[in-house]
Enzyme design. Structure first.
Site, PDB file in Angstrom:
ATOM      1  CG  HIS A  85       1.359   1.932   4.684  1.00  0.00           C
ATOM      2  ND1 HIS A  85       1.412   1.800   3.313  1.00  0.00           N
ATOM      3  CD2 HIS A  85       0.732   3.103   4.906  1.00  0.00           C
ATOM      4  CE1 HIS A  85       0.848   2.835   2.730  1.00  0.00           C
ATOM      5  NE2 HIS A  85       0.421   3.643   3.685  1.00  0.00           N
ATOM      6  CG  ASP A 222       1.799  -1.086   1.459  1.00  0.00           C
ATOM      7  OD1 ASP A 222       1.090  -1.530   2.383  1.00  0.00           O
ATOM      8  OD2 ASP A 222       2.349   0.024   1.490  1.00  0.00           O
ATOM      9  CB  SER A 657      -1.984   5.098   1.987  1.00  0.00           C
ATOM     10  OG  SER A 657      -0.740   5.730   1.810  1.00  0.00           O
TER      11      SER A 657
END
Length: 722
Positions: A85, A222, A657
């Site tokens: 992402h 991810d 992240s």
């Protein structure tokens, strides 16, 4: 003992009891605080200086900030691993209906095949220095709150500029560690040429979509790989075929054996923002105004964009990044709302603040300095809450409607042109037009006229219903033309969008932005409407600056006196600077009679896929390989499967992240990408019982890379032995 003294005593005893037995909330340690943490006692097996060594090379040197996320170098050729992402927007910009990398994934088998990651740069922390005395010294004798804040901001800016003059090769920023209290100068090296190397199929990298976002059990791969490039002399340079891979000071060793439950793990990363050292009024504002407003608005925006995106593939791709970002924020904010209400955080904060007030009033010296603090905080938030609907609307209007964003930039450019002497207008135009076009191009990349029309109508109808003291004058000017607000809004949108040339990017770039004169000559209804909004924002700015200045001073005092009360130094809230957090691989119980195990496996992908939810679609190779038990060296024997994702009790937030998850030996064993739904409240409060973060297991990354995408060359580059 009189009643007042008894009350103060009871509040103090309650607070001491609360704070004495509470597990530490702060877990995002700045570089300056790492030496105070006993990582060896927690489970670290290497020397603590190998994690961070201000006088030498350490694991910190393998970290990068990439596109607002964290990443880490995993080879000596500038290879970076981060989240899928985090690369999403760059993959979207590289995709076309003919080359749909966004959905199909991308593998570059050579450096020459790597694609420019447009819009992404890498930032590496070079050094830091506490400059609190220099910043606060400029306001030692200043009492006016707006002036005080302006001087603080100027001092921060000037210190950064001074550092950049001394060393032109770095980018400097002064970060506020505690609001109104402490400031640190960070120096960064920026790499401008970043390229996409390997992005898995979207059905892997985004498996579960919004259904699984912020949810455990999770089965999302991810991850993505990029590469940093520099000029041949090693200096930062914009994208060029002549550039060469960057050689980092340090890169992480990949441990393909992964982890076991209760293993010690730690993360280095760039967490965004937390707000744990704030009073009850701040949490109440979040609960009553900010969180519900933004989540409801983004819900409407996404429903609109998803509907409009069905008209063709190009529109769907154009809107994909915006939808994904909105959805992520929306679910996060709803999780925060649920968490705040679930633990009654406002009531908890009120109890803490009452104990703090009792402490202030029980000490003559402290009362003399902070006696009005709690009342002043309450008064300020009453003012903030009184304007909340209008201020939130003004804060969202330009990101909601693309053409208003275009109009804002054009109007600002036009004003700057008009302010130039006649002899300098063309020179100013020529010097700044390329930068303006670049900025506008970013807006147009996600622009769709049908989306704009529908969202602007909602925004204007919302504003038309605000109370008398919160009116938006530009909207009132339109609705006051007739008796029916909706009719007036519809008429304005039809006329403004019908006549405006701003909806045509080519016309804007080739005609309106042709010369200083053409910019000055062009006007339309959208530009005039935006001008009205901008004028109201400018009129409100002095009061906003005053409130921000008051808040800055009050929050500095609030932390100061609370540290005295609790007799401890706080860890600063996260602020996108490099931090360390540590913990253990561990499951949790989110509700009575339920337990969430810390690992998910490929089997769970197949189980979710059988539900028929399209967000659980996956490449059929996964089923074939799983049925054949073709797990290679990446199997976890206890599970007889490949671990996909895992849980740990580390303290993370947005910005973490892509952070590397490392084992006790400082080896990469996963990539952080999310939190469990119960942990969305981490920004305001952290608790070991429910705060769990989620990472993709390195074994799944390597298994997909080898078995699905045949990217063995990457495993070899990372030194993974098969």
């Amino acid at each position: 003992m009189n009643k007042k003294s008894l009350l103060i005593t009871l509040l103090l005893c309650t607070a001491i009891g609360q704070f004495a037995y509470r597990a530490p909330e702060e877990g995002m340690f700045p570089l300056s605080e790492i030496h105070k943490v006993d990582l060896k006692k927690a489970g670290l097996k290497i020397d603590q200086n190998e994690v961070y060594n201000p006088n030498g090379i350490s694991l910190v040197d393998a970290l990068v900030n990439v596109g607002g996320c964290t990443g880490s170098f995993v080879s000596n050729e500038g290879l970076i691993i981060t989240n899928h992402h985090c690369a999403f927007s760059a993959v979207q910009l590289a995709s076309t209906p003919e080359h749909d990398y966004l959905n199909n994934g991308f593998v570059a088998k050579s450096h020459e095949e790597e694609i420019e990651a447009k819009g992404l740069t890498c930032r590496i922390t070079d050094s830091y220095e506490d400059v609190s005395d220099k910043v606060l010294g400029t306001v030692a004798n200043i009492s006016d709150p707006a002036t005080r804040l302006q001087l603080i901001n100027n001092a921060m800016k000037n210190l950064a500029l001074e550092a950049e003059k001394k060393d032109p090769g770095i980018k400097a920023e002064v970060s506020e560690m505690f609001i109104g209290k402490s400031y640190v100068l960070f120096k960064y090296k920026t790499i401008q040429d970043v390229r996409l190397v390997y992005v898995p199929d979207r059905r892997i990298g985004e498996f579960g979509g919004e259904t699984d976002n912020w949810v455990w059990p999770r089965h999302t791969g991810d991850y993505s790989f990029m590469r940093a490039y520099v000029a041949k002399d090693g200096s930062p340079a914009k994208y060029s075929k002549d550039n060469v891979p960057y050689t980092p000071k340090k890169f992480l060793k990949v441990n393909a054996k992964g982890t076991n439950e209760e293993d010690f793990v730690f993360i280095l990363g760039y967490p965004g923002k937390t707000f744990r050292h704030r009073p009850a009024q701040f949490i109440n504002y979040q609960q009553q105004f900010l969180l519900p407003y933004v989540s409801q608005l983004y819900d409407f925006q996404n429903s609109t964009m998803e509907s409009v995106g069905k008209k063709d593939k190009a529109t769907e791709l154009k809107l994909a990044t915006r939808i994904k970002r909105n959805a992520n924020v929306m679910k996060n904010y709803r999780g925060k709302l649920k968490g705040i209400k679930g633990i009654d955080l406002v009531a908890q904060k009120k109890q803490e603040d009452a104990a703090l007030a009792a402490f202030i009033n029980s000490n003559v010296e402290v009362k003399a300095q902070y006696g009005n603090l709690m009342n002043d905080i309450d008064q300020l938030y009453q003012q903030i809450n009184g304007d909340a609907n209008r201020d939130l609307w003004l804060g969202q209007i330009y990101t909601s409607t693309s053409l208003l964003n275009v109009a804002k930039q054009l109007n600002a450019f036009k004003s700057d042109l008009e302010a130039q002497p006649n002899a300098q207008k063309e020179n100013y135009f020529n010097s700044n037009i390329a930068k303006l076009k670049q900025s506008l191009n970013t807006v147009y990349e996600a622009y769709d006229i049908d989306v704009d029309r529908r969202i602007l109508k909602k925004m204007m109808m919302d504003a038309s219903a605000f109370s008398a003291n919160q009116r938006v004058s530009a909207v009132d000017k339109i609705t006051n033309r007739g008796a029916n607000n909706e009719t007036m809004v519809n008429d304005f949108i039809n006329d403004a969008f019908g006549l405006s040339r701003l909806k045509d990017q080519n016309y804007v770039f080739n005609n309106i932005l042709k010369s200083a004169k053409s910019v000055n000559d062009y006007n339309d209804g959208i530009l005039l409407f935006e001008k009205g909004i901008a004028e109201q924002i400018a009129a409100l700015k002095p009061e906003k600056d005053r409130r921000d200045g008051v808040l800055n001073k009050l929050m500095g005092d609030y932390v100061n006196v609370k540290e005295k009360f609790m007799k401890k130094d706080f860890i600063p809230d996260a602020n996108s600077t490099l931090r360390l957090t540590y913990g253990h691989v561990r499951g949790y119980s989110p509700a009575d009679a339920s337990y969430m195990a810390p690992y998910t496996t490929i089997k769970g992908i197949l189980e979710k896929g059988a539900t028929g939810n399209p967000e659980f679609n996956y490449p059929q190779q996964i089923r074939s390989l799983w049925e054949a038990k073709d797990f290679g060296p990446f199997v976890k024997k206890e599970l007889n499967d490949v671990p996909v994702a895992f849980l740990y009790n580390m303290d993370t937030t947005g910005g973490n992240s892509g952070s590397p998850i490392m084992n006790a030996y400082g080896e990469l064993i996963g990539v952080n990408f999310d939190r469990a739904y119960e942990a969305t409240i981490n920004d305001y409060a952290w608790n070991e019982s429910y705060s769990r973060s989620i990472g993709v297991d390195i074994r799944y990354v390597l298994w997909v890379a080898q078995k699905i995408d045949h990217a063995d060359f990457l495993l070899k580059e990372m030194g993974v032995k098969l």
